[in-house]
Write an enzyme that holds these catalytic residues in place. Structure first.
Site, PDB file in Angstrom:
ATOM      1  N   PRO A  62       0.781  -1.462   0.142  1.00 17.90           N
ATOM      2  CA  PRO A  62      -0.242  -0.028   0.180  1.00 17.90           C
ATOM      3  C   PRO A  62       1.048   1.396  -0.527  1.00 17.90           C
ATOM      4  CG  PRO A  62      -0.143  -1.372   2.029  1.00 17.90           C
ATOM      5  CD  PRO A  62       0.619  -2.383   1.102  1.00 17.90           C
ATOM      6  N   HIS A  63       0.577   2.118  -0.842  1.00 11.03           N
ATOM      7  CA  HIS A  63       1.059   3.091  -0.941  1.00 11.03           C
ATOM      8  C   HIS A  63      -0.145   4.473  -1.258  1.00 11.03           C
ATOM      9  CE1 HIS A  63       1.687   1.348  -5.025  1.00 11.03           C
ATOM     10  NE2 HIS A  63       1.927   2.515  -5.263  1.00 11.03           N
ATOM     11  N   GLY A  64       0.598   5.662  -0.984  1.00 10.39           N
ATOM     12  CA  GLY A  64      -0.113   7.007  -1.839  1.00 10.39           C
ATOM     13  C   GLY A  64      -0.587   7.157  -3.106  1.00 10.39           C
TER      14      GLY A  64
END
Length: 144
Positions: A62-64
């Site tokens: 997960p990342h932005g």
């Protein structure tokens, strides 16, 4: 990658009732270690709505979103293990490697992570890790 992953960012034995709970927990750790502003957690959830960050072998990254880079204070990783698994849109995720990266730093980080995590043996070792030192060793041994 060793300079991006501190001992304080590795959390073993986590629990999450859903994919979004797991992402929130990952984001909370990035906030706790001073890598991102709290708004980055919302960007991580938004990214997941547009495209899954599940990469296989029981691992998600997960990342932005691209628009969230201004909420990144410093490039960093957080690794959380979920021994009971998390349903990630029908996939069983046991490890999340959360990424905070300003600029284009995430591209290099993703490439390095892919090298490690797409190796089934390394991914299996990561899923079964029981110590912080072992997690750091697995993720940095081929990238130093």
């Amino acid at each position: 990658m060793a300079d991006l992953l501190g001992r304080d960012a590795v959390r073993l034995g986590e629990r999450a009732g859903s994919r979004d709970d797991a992402i929130r927990r990952c984001g909370d750790v990035l906030v706790e270690i001073g890598a991102v502003d709290p708004v980055y957690v919302d960007a991580m959830l938004a990214r997941e709505q547009s495209i899954s960050t599940y990469i296989g072998e029981g691992v998600a990254i997960p990342h932005g979103t691209l628009n969230s880079k201004e909420s990144v204070k410093r490039d960093a990783l957080a690794v959380l293990s979920f021994p009971d698994g998390v349903d990630w849109d029908g996939n069983d995720v046991r490890v999340c490697v959360a990424i905070a990266a300003a600029g284009d730093g995430h591209v290099e980080i993703l490439a390095q992570l892919a090298t490690v995590l797409m190796d089934p043996d390394a991914a299996a070792r990561l899923r079964g890790s029981e110590s912080v030192d072992e997690v750091i060793e697995i993720l940095t041994e081929d990238t130093q």
